[in-house]
Design an enzyme around this catalytic site. Structure first.
Site, PDB file in Angstrom:
ATOM      1  N   ASP A  46       0.830  -1.203   0.000  1.00 28.38           N
ATOM      2  CA  ASP A  46       0.000   0.000   0.000  1.00 28.38           C
ATOM      3  C   ASP A  46       0.868   1.258   0.000  1.00 28.38           C
ATOM      4  O   ASP A  46       2.041   1.225   0.387  1.00 28.38           O
ATOM      5  CB  ASP A  46      -0.917  -0.012   1.226  1.00 28.38           C
ATOM      6  CG  ASP A  46      -2.227   0.721   0.990  1.00 28.38           C
ATOM      7  OD1 ASP A  46      -2.272   1.559   0.064  1.00 28.38           O
ATOM      8  OD2 ASP A  46      -3.191   0.464   1.725  1.00 28.38           O
ATOM      9  N   GLU A 103       3.382   5.169  -3.624  1.00 31.46           N
ATOM     10  CA  GLU A 103       3.636   6.270  -4.578  1.00 31.46           C
ATOM     11  C   GLU A 103       5.021   6.929  -4.443  1.00 31.46           C
ATOM     12  O   GLU A 103       5.542   7.344  -5.491  1.00 31.46           O
ATOM     13  CB  GLU A 103       2.544   7.339  -4.419  1.00 31.46           C
ATOM     14  CG  GLU A 103       1.172   6.903  -4.893  1.00 31.46           C
ATOM     15  CD  GLU A 103       0.465   5.989  -3.896  1.00 31.46           C
ATOM     16  OE1 GLU A 103      -0.420   5.224  -4.303  1.00 31.46           O
ATOM     17  OE2 GLU A 103       0.827   6.027  -2.707  1.00 31.46           O
ATOM     18  N   ASP A 113      -8.001   4.397  -3.756  1.00 32.18           N
ATOM     19  CA  ASP A 113      -9.144   4.672  -2.873  1.00 32.18           C
ATOM     20  C   ASP A 113     -10.222   5.476  -3.591  1.00 32.18           C
ATOM     21  O   ASP A 113     -10.508   6.635  -3.260  1.00 32.18           O
ATOM     22  CB  ASP A 113      -8.660   5.416  -1.626  1.00 32.18           C
ATOM     23  CG  ASP A 113      -7.720   4.579  -0.782  1.00 32.18           C
ATOM     24  OD1 ASP A 113      -7.756   3.347  -0.913  1.00 32.18           O
ATOM     25  OD2 ASP A 113      -6.944   5.158  -0.002  1.00 32.18           O
TER      26      ASP A 113
END
Length: 958
Positions: free
Chosen positions: A564, A567, A641
């Site tokens: 997760d 980035e 998300d």
């Protein structure tokens, strides 16, 4: 003038051009230098956009690398994206003619202009394929970051008038064909940068640069204030901003302001710049007045929004959006405006929270001279570097991309089954109860996912279970494996709380970014904790992170990794400049030159680490962001998300197609969306039924994605929590879950083609129907493998939808076998429980036994649905499912062919073998014709039965 004189004149011109080329290049070095795999041309820096040398390298007969350096030498830059080596030698030749150097392979001609270094690509017969803009198309501008030199890099290409552009990662703007559009490469939650594009004109471009970039129409967006503005009373110069402190009573305006800019795009902007007497948590702002442009044509408007946003133009509602306030979304409007006409505009924003986002920017129409151009503009790099890939179709372009960046590994077969996930299972008991309920209800399931916060609240980064909630994680995982035959995926962030043991160990070795620590930046957990991320570009830190996961988690029996916030999302919703500041110190050099590659390096460490300790079990990684080359590290990507809205569901169709056409084959999303509006948390009866319908439609779409995964915040997303047994929603979701497993021979076979033949599972229609120009801009339909046409329903209450049936063949209704001619748009039935689904004429669909999990039993009996009318072929692929023996040739292919002329099906001799392979099986043949109206249904009557022992056998249709 005679033909002879013309010929003599032409020869004089050629000679004179060659002489000029010689003079021009001799002034710098020599005409050109021939290297082992190409040529170097020394350019005139004054007219070549700051370029001192251009290098052309022949990678294969159809792949050319072009590098441009700001000097006469080329810096030593190690590519993170590419990993090709030891490729076969290529026959090529280079010559000078006129003012150009000509490089030829068997498949391409590459022409480089001597003085400018401009490159063009043509077919051997001279047909143009792609060309750099001949003048002012390339520019290398020196810039400085952290006191170190770098270059801003720009390159423009000239497109053919009907050129269409696809790929470039995954974005939420619902754009499919990016011609004359803009894509930004900046990794963010829901936004994935992959610098590879494909065109319907038989070429692809891999842009080997890791920095923040603009692609396509590279002009920067402007503030809305750069338009001519009028307030609601027609006064020139601004819009009227009406502030209400109660969004339920918008007519009660607390105050108004004259505003000519709407720009609350990044973290803290709204806190810093909104008026102090505006109640952002409960209020609303309405901007209204008029806009006027000095241009006629298509204007681009880009909106960033968190909370509720509506946009009207001349009283017509154009946008009605919501996104969770802490994770802004993006919306684009392409509006045809006339020069000097006034257009009434109204923008309404309800922040829906204490920290929220809105911005409005625009671009004037693409200038006439640029309508056939496409560019790359990158913030930083040591040189310009791209690969031109040529092919006969988009599949061959993606094959070229994977030749350069690595093959897509085989995922374990169970990963293609159904995954159940939630934000989040809070205890060991919840996980076991959930899986037990699936098994009791006989709902097929292969993977249960543990999201974040399984650790103690103040122990993020320890990778240690909180034993008060997970008293015996080892036994839990063992029980999932042995009793429930379910796999276990776990979320592991690259994040560390300050002063936990793992933080101290990593910090002592210089493996952490330290700016967030120096800033004392707290996160959103409990009282807030100071944290940072590890530097994935540090090779020792990569290994150290794997060692931590291995000792704390992998040895417990973990099956897969959920990477997760990759980035890296050190602090959400910050500006690009802030992100770069957070990534300090940076082992690779300048963060500006590398930051977009973080998800690639993060996955690399896990993939190589696991294979170093266990080279028999296939690695499997799910990551929230991606980059070119990620497919070689057994990584899939999900779309982040996203919100639980119909428009967000629709946007995922385009996002998944373009991601897949970027060369990365495994993609998924949060079925049902991640974050929900408040109306769904405690719904009335109407909202509850909309929630169920939304999830049902999303589920129908999700089953035909490369990976099939449910995830989200409350309300819980398990089938039985979404709706009661017997409800139409429950029945539909159960039907499609079972269908996914019945189609496993089809799905696993196309996964095998993805590794062995560089296939793509989720396919834009242009991939298979390139001659049908109607497919070039259809972005809400796609092919799932070679035969299934998927048409998701994304409108609330819809009972039908328009479906385009591509030309070149007919189409069968999947459910009842009704036949339709191609090259037409039909109104297809879409009852609540079904999405429109069609099978291509001339298709073979293998259907296996009913399963509760993928490897419950071997497919000893397979039903082959043969959709007649054209010749058909399918290759049934099998291997050992979960190990790497396929890399050493342990797999089998069974070719299956149908001849329309002879009305026969031939099951070819099996090629290859592997441990545990079925030596015999039964094939049931169901013939689907234009007259018998037979669909793919359970227990379909088979008129032909074949006992197959690996030898070729042919039978005639009955």
């Amino acid at each position: 003038m005679t033909k002879k004189a013309n010929h003599i004149g032409a020869r004089i011109l050629i000679f004179f051009g060659a002489f000029l080329c010689l003079l021009t290049t001799k002034a710098y070095a020599q005409e050109f230098v021939k290297t082992a795999n190409g040529v170097i041309i020394y350019t005139n820096n004054n007219i070549s956009g700051g370029t001192g040398a251009v290098r052309v390298q022949i990678i294969s007969p159809t792949i050319i690398r072009v590098t441009a350096s700001p000097s006469a030498t080329f810096p030593a830059v190690e590519s993170l994206i590419t990993n090709y080596k030891n490729l076969p030698a290529v026959n090529w030749q280079a010559d000078s003619i006129s003012n150009a150097i000509i490089v030829k392979t068997d498949s391409l001609i590459v022409t480089v202009q001597c003085s400018t270094g401009t490159v063009s690509f043509t077919k051997p017969d001279g047909t143009p394929v792609l060309a750099e803009r001949p003048y002012n198309g390339r520019h290398l501008q020196p810039v400085v970051f952290s006191g170190q030199p770098s270059w801003q890099i720009n390159q423009l290409f000239e497109l053919a008038p009907n050129d269409a552009i696809y790929g470039l990662g995954q974005h939420q703007d619902d754009m499919y064909n990016y011609r004359n559009q803009q894509v930004t490469f900046f990794q963010n939650n829901t936004e994935v940068a992959v610098p590879f594009l494909v065109s319907n004109h038989q070429y692809g471009i891999l842009w080997d640069n890791n920095s923040i970039s603009r692609v396509g129409d590279t002009r920067p967006f402007q503030s809305i204030g750069s338009l001519k503005l009028f307030d609601k009373n027609n006064k020139e110069g601004w819009l009227t901003a009406s502030y209400s402190n109660n969004h339920n009573q918008l007519s009660q305006v607390a105050f108004t302001k004259a505003e000519s800019d709407i720009n609350y795009e990044f973290l803290n902007d709204s806190k810093l710049f909104l008026p102090a007497d505006f109640d952002v948590a409960h209020g609303a702002i309405t901007w209204e007045g008029a806009i006027q442009s000095g241009f006629t044509g298509m204007h681009k408007f880009r909106f960033t929004y968190g909370g509720y946003m509506k946009v009207w133009l001349n009283d017509s509602l154009l946008l009605d959006r919501w996104r969770q306030p802490w994770n802004p979304g993006v919306a684009l409007l392409n509006l045809p405006l006339q020069q000097n006409n006034k257009y009434q505009i109204r923008i309404q924003w309800i922040p829906d929270g204490g920290e929220s986002y809105i911005s409005v920017k625009w671009l004037n129409p693409v200038p006439e001279a640029d309508k056939n151009s496409f560019g790359f503009s990158s913030e930083a790099g040591k040189h310009l570097d791209y690969y031109f890939v040529y092919g006969q179709n988009i599949d061959s372009l993606i094959a070229g991309y994977r030749l350069l960046t690595g093959k897509a590994t085989m995922l374990p077969s169970w990963a293609l089954g159904f995954w159940q996930s939630r934000e989040r299972y809070t205890s060991q008991k919840e996980i076991l109860q959930t899986v037990d309920e699936f098994r009791k209800r006989r709902i097929p399931l292969d993977n249960i996912v543990q999201d974040w916060s399984y650790w103690k609240q103040d122990d993020w980064g320890s990778q240690v279970f909180d034993t008060t909630r997970f008293p015996n994680a080892d036994s839990m995982i063992q029980l999932l494996h042995q009793k429930y035959h379910t796999h276990f995926m776990i979320s592991v962030w690259p994040k560390f709380y300050k002063n936990i043991d793992a933080y101290n160990q990593f910090n002592a070795k210089g493996w952490l970014y330290t700016r967030n620590i120096a800033n004392g930046q707290r996160d959103w957990i409990g009282k807030g904790y100071v944290s940072t991320f590890y530097d994935a570009f540090n090779k020792d830190a990569q290994k150290g992170f794997w060692d931590l996961l291995n000792t704390k988690l992998y040895n417990k029996g973990i099956d897969a990794w959920w990477m997760d916030a990759s980035e890296p999302d050190i602090l959400s919703n910050v500006s690009p400049q802030k992100r770069k500041e957070e990534m300090q110190p940076f082992a690779a050099g300048l963060a500006e030159e590398y930051l977009n590659a973080y998800p690639l390096e993060n996955a690399k460490g896990i993939y190589e680490g696991q294979r170093s300790v266990n080279d028999t079990s296939r690695v499997f990684i799910l990551t929230r962001s991606a980059f070119a080359g990620l497919q070689r590290y057994a990584a899939a990507t999900w779309s982040g998300d996203i919100a639980s809205r119909w428009e967000d569901m629709k946007a995922q169709i385009t996002a998944g197609i373009n991601f897949s056409m970027s060369g990365l084959p495994y993609w998924t999303m949060d079925i049902g969306g991640f974050a929900v509006e408040h109306r769904y948390e405690k719904p009335n009866s109407k909202d509850l039924e909309e929630w169920r319908e939304l999830n049902t439609r999303w589920y129908q779409f999700g089953v035909f994605c490369p990976l099939f995964r449910v995830h989200g915040q409350y309300p819980y997303r398990e089938i039985y929590n979404t709706s009661p047994e017997g409800h139409e929603a429950y029945n539909s979701m159960l039907y499609y879950d079972k269908l996914r497993y019945a189609l496993m021979p089809y799905i696993y076979s196309i996964a095998g083609q993805t590794y062995h033949n560089n296939y793509t599972i989720m396919r834009g229609l242009v991939m298979d129907f390139e001659k049908d120009t109607a497919t070039y801009n259809i972005h809400d339909q796609y092919m799932f493998g070679p035969s299934l046409l998927i048409n998701p329903v994304y409108n609330y209450g819809a009972k039908s939808r328009n479906v385009y049936l591509p030309a070149g063949q007919g189409w069968y209704n999947f459910y009842n076998g009704q036949f339709y001619e191609g090259a037409q748009t039909i109104t297809a039935d879409a009852p609540y429980g079904r999405l429109p689904l069609f099978v291509k004429e001339g298709a073979i669909i293998p259907v296996g036994p009913a399963l509760q999990y993928t490897n419950e039993k071997p497919a000893d009996t397979i039903t082959l649905f043969v959709f007649t009318g054209k010749d058909a072929a399918f290759t049934l692929y099998e291997d050992e499912n979960t190990n790497y023996s396929y890399e050493q040739g342990a797999y089998a292919n069974i070719g299956i062919n149908y001849s329309q002329q002879n009305k026969t099906i031939t099951i070819q001799q099996r090629q290859g073998s592997f441990k545990g392979m079925l030596s015999k099986r039964i094939f049931r043949i169901v013939w689907v014709t234009k007259d018998n109206h037979t669909g793919i249904i359970e227990n379909a009557k088979a008129k032909t039965l074949i006992h197959y022992n690996g030898k070729a056998i042919t039978v005639r249709m009955k």
